[in-house]
Design an enzyme around this catalytic site. Sequence first.
Site, PDB file in Angstrom:
ATOM      1  CB  CYS A   2      -3.682   4.091  21.483  1.00  0.00           C
ATOM      2  SG  CYS A   2      -2.186   3.092  21.433  1.00  0.00           S
ATOM      3  NE  ARG A  27      -7.949   5.635  17.329  1.00  0.00           N
ATOM      4  CZ  ARG A  27      -7.493   6.652  16.634  1.00  0.00           C
ATOM      5  NH1 ARG A  27      -8.284   7.249  15.756  1.00  0.00           N
ATOM      6  NH2 ARG A  27      -6.266   7.102  16.793  1.00  0.00           N
ATOM      7  CD1 TRP A  76      -0.551  -1.766  18.001  1.00  0.00           C
ATOM      8  CD2 TRP A  76      -2.629  -2.439  17.599  1.00  0.00           C
ATOM      9  NE1 TRP A  76      -0.497  -2.732  17.004  1.00  0.00           N
ATOM     10  CE2 TRP A  76      -1.753  -3.153  16.744  1.00  0.00           C
ATOM     11  CE3 TRP A  76      -3.999  -2.705  17.525  1.00  0.00           C
ATOM     12  CZ2 TRP A  76      -2.212  -4.098  15.830  1.00  0.00           C
ATOM     13  CZ3 TRP A  76      -4.443  -3.643  16.620  1.00  0.00           C
ATOM     14  CH2 TRP A  76      -3.565  -4.343  15.788  1.00  0.00           C
ATOM     15  CG  ASN A 101      -3.487   7.720  21.632  1.00  0.00           C
ATOM     16  OD1 ASN A 101      -3.573   6.817  22.447  1.00  0.00           O
ATOM     17  ND2 ASN A 101      -4.534   8.151  20.938  1.00  0.00           N
ATOM     18  N   GLY A 102       1.008   7.576  21.097  1.00  0.00           N
ATOM     19  CA  GLY A 102       2.272   7.992  20.508  1.00  0.00           C
ATOM     20  C   GLY A 102       3.443   7.206  21.060  1.00  0.00           C
ATOM     21  CD  GLU A 485      -5.760   2.036  -8.037  1.00  0.00           C
ATOM     22  OE1 GLU A 485      -6.778   2.406  -7.406  1.00  0.00           O
ATOM     23  OE2 GLU A 485      -5.486   0.836  -8.218  1.00  0.00           O
ATOM     24  CE  LYS A 489      -9.665   3.046  -7.493  1.00  0.00           C
ATOM     25  NZ  LYS A 489      -9.354   1.649  -7.752  1.00  0.00           N
ATOM     26  CD  GLU A 492     -12.248  -0.755  -9.302  1.00  0.00           C
ATOM     27  OE1 GLU A 492     -12.318  -1.631  -8.424  1.00  0.00           O
ATOM     28  OE2 GLU A 492     -11.716   0.360  -9.106  1.00  0.00           O
ATOM     29  CG  HIS A 508       8.281  -3.947 -27.515  1.00  0.00           C
ATOM     30  ND1 HIS A 508       9.207  -4.488 -28.369  1.00  0.00           N
ATOM     31  CD2 HIS A 508       8.959  -3.079 -26.731  1.00  0.00           C
ATOM     32  CE1 HIS A 508      10.399  -3.987 -28.114  1.00  0.00           C
ATOM     33  NE2 HIS A 508      10.271  -3.120 -27.125  1.00  0.00           N
ATOM     34  CE  LYS A 607     -14.311  -0.464   0.037  1.00  0.00           C
ATOM     35  NZ  LYS A 607     -13.559   0.369  -0.909  1.00  0.00           N
TER      36      LYS A 607
END
Length: 612
Positions: A2, A27, A76, A101-102, A485, A489, A492, A508, A607
């Site tokens: 929120c 948001r 939200w 909020n919360g 990952e 990177k 990329e 193996h 992107k």
Amino acid sequence: MCGIVGAVAQRDVSGILLEGLKRLEYRGYDSAGMALVDDTTQELDCIKALGKVEKLAESMSRRHVCGKLGIAHTRWATHGVPSERNAHPHISRNEIALVHNGIIENYASFREELVAAGYTFESETDTEVIVHLIEQACSEKGLSLLDAVKQTVERLHGAYGLCVIRRSEPDKIVIARSGSPLVIGVGIGENFVASDALALGQVTDRFIYLEEGDIAELTLKNIQIWNRENKKITRPVTHIKSDIAEVEKGDYGHFMLKEIYEQPTVIRNTLSGRISDTHVLEEAFGVKAREIFDQVRSVQIVACGTSFHAAMITKYWLENIAKMPCSVDIASDYRYRNIIVQPGTLFVSISQSGETADTLAALRYAKELNYVGCLAICNVATSSLVRESDFCLLTAAGREIGVASTKAFTTQLCVLLLMTLVLARRTGMDEKTERRYISDLNTLPEQVEKVLKLDDAIQNIAKNLMNKHHALFLGRGIQYPVAKEGALKLKEISYIHAEAYPAGELKHGPLALVDDSMPVIAVAPNDELLGKLKGNLAEVSARGGKLFVFADESSGFDSDKSTTLLHIPNIPEILAPIVYTIPLQLLAYHVAIYKGTDVDHPRNLAKSVTVE
């Protein structure tokens, strides 16, 4: 996710509040509202709208509202369906207006207490109990707004960012923070508050960030702050051009490096308002979440690229922590095979942009099958993936401009770990265990900051890779996807061919590639597989390979002529996949810098992949 905006000024603030809400639209929200102390009548004037901020703007233009004191909010839904009556602000007896909020966990008992005292509830929200409690403290005990807020927050359990105004004190705003961020915008003869400095970029470039437990009172010319011990304190003023900060590199050479260094902040933002000191606040997943989670017996995850590696890590978490079976599929292949959906299976899709064509197609296929629900993990609230899923949990990574994903990946992992803990409750995890995991999570931003301080040492390691054509990344168990990952990177942005393998698979096949020209990068936290990993890496050393090991400082690794070590501070095991990702991001970045490639815009890549 929120958004809050508030203002006290010597001019009409309705336009400022509306612009602030528009700046917070990223948001995610389902309704919007605003409350002002009317200049003419001195009464509270509250306007709400279901849907976009533009709907609220249309309602305001018809009402011709204006005021010099006001608060506004985008919501939200967590308690109660999206609707005007559940939208914020909430009003108590035309005296107090509040936005929040919360999540307040003990709201139900307060609701019963307040109904018995004669208060009428207009909404289904947890928030409405707060505004009535504050009004009760003002009217029955004769407290000022500030003292009433101080007294009330002591009774609240959960997470909150509060912004409160009172009709009979039309020159001040009182705010309070616990588990949900708030920032004060410092003006000249006027002051502001928001959940994100971005909302106030049109009116100020000076900000005060509240700390946990802070309460503050804002008037035209004064800002007073009290800490959780109720001691009056001063917080520093930070200068920032918030309206352009997200699209400028600042002092960083590239957006990718800036985004790597933003990770402590965005991790804090992602966890904020979603965990207490002891447990996950599962209402953060939305109105439908609890009902769906109660039915889950297994999980199916689909994703692409970096998000697929986040899914692979989550499989380990779900199986080890939640004791729940999990299947992981690459989204581009998922819908081209005959899917057998077991009863009680939750479908989870992961995407930074929420517009990845293959992931969207997988979601649409999944909706034709017999899943108990479809959960989206995404960074963009308005994306197709979020709109088309049954419920979602948004990451709070902010705008990620570098093509190679960094902060989006680590915030995805944070959210997926929260999902794991919520499901683990249903499979026997006890409160003591959850408290331990939450205690670990609360240290995560600091753990990441420690690793970022190793940047110079990582840069020196990068010099050893800059002229290589191939690299091998190794990890065992949950660290295997981390190695994948890291390899992604490097390939990329440096264009070095890099592959990742489970370290146990060396003999193996991949061991045939090892020689003194093949760098081997390994991640080695101090876990139950460390001994096995050491044996695997000894095979590399025995064949003349060059090892670069990111190892826990207590792991017992030794440097020698074939092994270069970088010690990582000791961290809780549950956080290791997130923290060990950071040095691999920095390694890839520095190798690319040495090679002179276009770090933020690597060749042939985009992107957001919006085609199959």
